[in-house]
Design a protein around this motif. Sequence first.
Motif, mmCIF file in Angstrom:
data_model
loop_
_atom_site.group_PDB
_atom_site.id
_atom_site.type_symbol
_atom_site.label_atom_id
_atom_site.label_comp_id
_atom_site.label_asym_id
_atom_site.label_seq_id
_atom_site.Cartn_x
_atom_site.Cartn_y
_atom_site.Cartn_z
ATOM 1 N N ILE A 150 0.847 -1.186 0.000
ATOM 2 C CA ILE A 150 0.000 0.000 0.000
ATOM 3 C C ILE A 150 0.884 1.239 0.000
ATOM 4 C CG2 ILE A 150 -1.742 1.292 1.280
ATOM 5 C CD1 ILE A 150 -2.785 -1.283 2.389
ATOM 6 N N PRO A 151 0.628 2.222 -0.845
ATOM 7 C CA PRO A 151 1.440 3.449 -0.831
ATOM 8 C C PRO A 151 1.424 4.111 0.535
ATOM 9 C CG PRO A 151 0.079 3.367 -2.799
ATOM 10 C CD PRO A 151 -0.377 2.228 -1.933
ATOM 11 N N LEU A 152 2.594 4.624 0.928
ATOM 12 C CA LEU A 152 2.747 5.262 2.231
ATOM 13 C C LEU A 152 2.342 6.720 2.164
ATOM 14 C CD1 LEU A 152 6.222 3.786 3.226
ATOM 15 C CD2 LEU A 152 3.988 3.000 3.990
ATOM 16 N N GLU A 153 2.102 7.288 3.335
ATOM 17 C CA GLU A 153 1.851 8.716 3.482
ATOM 18 C C GLU A 153 3.062 9.331 4.173
ATOM 19 O OE1 GLU A 153 -1.812 9.159 5.542
ATOM 20 O OE2 GLU A 153 -2.996 8.107 4.024
ATOM 21 N N ARG A 154 4.073 9.620 3.376
ATOM 22 C CA ARG A 154 5.371 10.115 3.846
ATOM 23 C C ARG A 154 5.998 9.081 4.770
ATOM 24 N NH1 ARG A 154 6.304 15.165 2.110
ATOM 25 N NH2 ARG A 154 4.525 16.338 1.323
ATOM 26 N N THR A 155 6.366 9.427 5.998
ATOM 27 C CA THR A 155 7.066 8.489 6.869
ATOM 28 C C THR A 155 6.120 7.706 7.761
ATOM 29 O OG1 THR A 155 7.366 10.197 8.574
ATOM 30 C CG2 THR A 155 9.098 9.957 6.915
ATOM 31 N N ALA A 156 4.827 7.978 7.698
ATOM 32 C CA ALA A 156 3.865 7.325 8.581
ATOM 33 C C ALA A 156 2.941 6.424 7.780
ATOM 34 C CB ALA A 156 3.057 8.365 9.353
ATOM 35 N N LEU A 157 2.366 5.453 8.462
ATOM 36 C CA LEU A 157 1.384 4.580 7.846
ATOM 37 C C LEU A 157 0.025 5.263 7.815
ATOM 38 C CD1 LEU A 157 2.257 1.236 9.674
ATOM 39 C CD2 LEU A 157 3.033 1.953 7.409
ATOM 40 N N GLY A 158 -0.736 4.985 6.765
ATOM 41 C CA GLY A 158 -2.102 5.482 6.720
ATOM 42 C C GLY A 158 -2.989 4.721 7.685
ATOM 43 N N GLY A 159 -4.203 5.196 7.830
ATOM 44 C CA GLY A 159 -5.116 4.559 8.765
ATOM 45 C C GLY A 159 -5.409 3.118 8.409
ATOM 46 N N GLN A 160 -5.584 2.848 7.125
ATOM 47 C CA GLN A 160 -5.855 1.477 6.697
ATOM 48 C C GLN A 160 -4.642 0.583 6.939
ATOM 49 O OE1 GLN A 160 -6.566 0.617 2.405
ATOM 50 N NE2 GLN A 160 -8.633 0.091 3.091
ATOM 51 N N ALA A 161 -3.455 1.083 6.658
ATOM 52 C CA ALA A 161 -2.244 0.303 6.886
ATOM 53 C C ALA A 161 -2.041 0.013 8.368
ATOM 54 C CB ALA A 161 -1.031 1.041 6.320
ATOM 55 N N GLN A 162 -2.314 0.991 9.218
ATOM 56 C CA GLN A 162 -2.203 0.747 10.652
ATOM 57 C C GLN A 162 -3.170 -0.343 11.099
ATOM 58 O OE1 GLN A 162 -2.308 4.239 13.142
ATOM 59 N NE2 GLN A 162 -1.140 5.459 11.670
ATOM 60 N N GLY A 163 -4.349 -0.387 10.490
ATOM 61 C CA GLY A 163 -5.285 -1.455 10.810
ATOM 62 C C GLY A 163 -4.735 -2.823 10.460
ATOM 63 N N TYR A 164 -4.021 -2.917 9.352
ATOM 64 C CA TYR A 164 -3.428 -4.194 8.971
ATOM 65 C C TYR A 164 -2.293 -4.588 9.927
ATOM 66 C CZ TYR A 164 -6.081 -3.924 4.642
ATOM 67 O OH TYR A 164 -7.106 -3.864 3.719
ATOM 68 N N VAL A 165 -1.552 -3.615 10.419
ATOM 69 C CA VAL A 165 -0.511 -3.925 11.400
ATOM 70 C C VAL A 165 -1.141 -4.462 12.687
ATOM 71 C CG1 VAL A 165 1.365 -2.970 12.793
ATOM 72 C CG2 VAL A 165 1.075 -2.243 10.421
ATOM 73 N N ARG A 166 -2.262 -3.869 13.095
ATOM 74 C CA ARG A 166 -2.948 -4.373 14.297
ATOM 75 C C ARG A 166 -3.477 -5.787 14.041
ATOM 76 N NH1 ARG A 166 -0.557 -0.522 14.843
ATOM 77 N NH2 ARG A 166 -1.128 1.469 15.808
ATOM 78 N N ALA A 167 -3.984 -6.038 12.846
ATOM 79 C CA ALA A 167 -4.432 -7.393 12.521
ATOM 80 C C ALA A 167 -3.262 -8.375 12.544
ATOM 81 C CB ALA A 167 -5.109 -7.397 11.146
ATOM 82 N N ALA A 168 -2.092 -7.920 12.092
ATOM 83 C CA ALA A 168 -0.904 -8.776 12.133
ATOM 84 C C ALA A 168 -0.534 -9.133 13.568
ATOM 85 C CB ALA A 168 0.265 -8.082 11.434
ATOM 86 N N SER A 169 -0.750 -8.202 14.506
ATOM 87 C CA SER A 169 -0.442 -8.499 15.909
ATOM 88 C C SER A 169 -1.342 -9.611 16.444
ATOM 89 C CB SER A 169 -0.583 -7.233 16.754
ATOM 90 O OG SER A 169 -1.941 -6.833 16.853
ATOM 91 N N TRP A 170 -2.619 -9.641 16.012
ATOM 92 C CA TRP A 170 -3.503 -10.733 16.422
ATOM 93 C C TRP A 170 -3.067 -12.054 15.797
ATOM 94 C CZ3 TRP A 170 -6.400 -10.321 20.463
ATOM 95 C CH2 TRP A 170 -6.948 -9.076 20.833
ATOM 96 N N ALA A 171 -2.663 -12.024 14.533
ATOM 97 C CA ALA A 171 -2.156 -13.247 13.901
ATOM 98 C C ALA A 171 -0.887 -13.737 14.591
ATOM 99 C CB ALA A 171 -1.892 -12.986 12.415
ATOM 100 N N ALA A 172 -0.033 -12.802 15.019
ATOM 101 C CA ALA A 172 1.185 -13.184 15.733
ATOM 102 C C ALA A 172 0.859 -13.810 17.084
ATOM 103 C CB ALA A 172 2.090 -11.965 15.915
#
Length: 682
Positions: free
Chosen positions: A89-111
């Motif tokens: 997913i394209p980034l928003e400068r140095t930070a993750l977008g809201g949708q990308a942050q949601g996927y990172v949180r989902a990755a934490s549940w998978a972990a």
Amino acid sequence: MASPGNQRPRTDTPGTGEAVVLVAAASAAACLVALILALLLGGAGYPQITPGLPDPGTLTRWGLPVAKTTVDVSAALTVGLLVLAVFLIPLERTALGGQAQGYVRAASWAALVWAASAGAALVFQLSDILGRPVTEILGNEITSYASSVPQGIGWTLALLIALGVALTGRTVVSASGTALLTGLALVGMLPPALTGHASSAGNHEMAVVGLSAHVLSVSLWVGGLAALLFHALRGTGEHVPVAVRRFSTLALWAWIGVALSGLASAASRLSAAAELFTTAYGQVMLAKVAAFLALGALGWVHRTRTVPRIAEEPGRRLFLRFAAVEVALMAAAMGLAAALSRTAPPPDLTQATDAFRNLTGFALPPPMGVRTLLTLWRPDLFFILVVAVLGGLYLAAVVRLRRRGDTWPWGRTVAWLAGLLALGAVLFTGVGTYSYVLFSVHMVQHMVLSMLVPILLVLGAPATLALRALRPARRRGDRGPREWLTVFLHSGYSRLVTHPGFATPMFVLSVYALYFTPLFGTLMQDHLGHMYMNVHFLLSGFLFYWIIIGVDPAPRKVPFLLRIVLLLLAMGFHAFFGVAIMMQSAPLGMEYYGQFDVPWLESLADDQYAGGGVAWAIGEVPTMLVLIALVVQWSRDEERAERRRERHSRRGGSEDADLDAYNAYLASLDRRAREQEQRQQR
């Protein structure tokens, strides 16, 4: 509360949730059916139980492969969600977008699921080893297994890393932090592979490296596609075409990695091609091969039919249908892989067993001579991949520059290829074979890897070539390969490892810490330890010579006089190191060399003395070459600086000419890359 005009419209389409659940259920069913059938085919589901012998019970026989499958699937999903968030997913400068942050949180549940299943696999594995049901295993036995047995340590490390990913994933918001978290997740998948049954295969090195590369490639492929399919099924439509195009490139490399690593694993486990058809292990492997070929065909359809028209609605629907089938087939393949790990490979009855073969995985070579050095080639899968990737990417970058009309000094290309050739000469030929037998040959290998190969690779200027050949990201603020490379070169880590106070002691003092402590004998006993030493020799030498004669842009500029002082200081320590080895009264590394006899070797002490002489003498030639190159670079730098000062004095320009010139150089690279991109788009 936001006004209606400022509210973000809901873009999820009806039936999206049902589609996600349906795909997940179908994939889980395919995985479970493939696992059960493969366990029955391989004989691991209902083995013949001999009365009176230990039996772990039905729960362990079926629970262990299910736990391993859950580990593989949850770890792949963790990696896939993180890759989707930070790379697809394209980034928003140095930070993750809201949708990308949601996927990172989902990755934490998978972990978290990954960690739980790794803990279950640890307990089931111990039950299988002890031959006792899970209910009879005590807590102190689990603790002892997890802390002292290699397989238990591997599962414990996987559990701890998965927990770390789960906890860190709840707080990370930056792109760089998520990229590091992705790397940590990939590392967490390796301990069970490095300490499992592959480490006891006939060709240890080929088996372990092949399995590790297989695990990483499959995780990126399977997890990436599953996460991408979930992203597309959500119905938001945000950046789906971009993500699909990027994943298409990643999937191609992953497919190649799976193919090569699968061939290596098969070669290390099967002694004849006929065993693919005559043994249960080979038949399960054939089922995996069939699934792999089917997945390759589906991937080809994606690249040729869906990716070019993904922005169109028919193309997107076609992608969803193919991707759903592909994910289900991947799940079935992962079930087959878990069953294969529980199926006994056919024994190799053609090779005799001795102490040297048990340690190294190959037979003791005959007396060393010119013919044996040239003919006794031994494949090293890890460094074969390193040489192939580094050489291929370098030549591809040079070709791209030539096609764009830019020039690249031929001397740098020759230096890079010569460095890779020297690397292969001491690792793949008889030199690599005899380095396991003779300390003197090991020292030749060490000196070439740390004092010749790095010099040639540094003179190849790989970072400069990559910055010139890679195209900038199409969207401002996003990060492509060029932007990630720039971030890495300017990171705090790069500033640390390229500091003279770090690189020089690492290059000089680490050899004393290695050879004059029990660490050398310990690392020599394991193929991974041997590989670690070779990687350390290469990296420490590369970092040192990068600050001495490097032509790539570095985080800091080291004065030439200080470079000469550092070079002479390092070479003095290396010469003393060789003399110290020659003066040793007892052989080094007896933890390793004392485990086997070499009939044609007269004395370990004499061979060690010869190795010390190699360490003392071989450093003179590289020192003189580097010193000459330093003087030439210093002279040219002074001439360029004088010309810049004259130009700026005539024009009344900035006093910081070096900074201006460097900024102008970067601006010209960026301008040429963007102009080339615009011409290609037209």
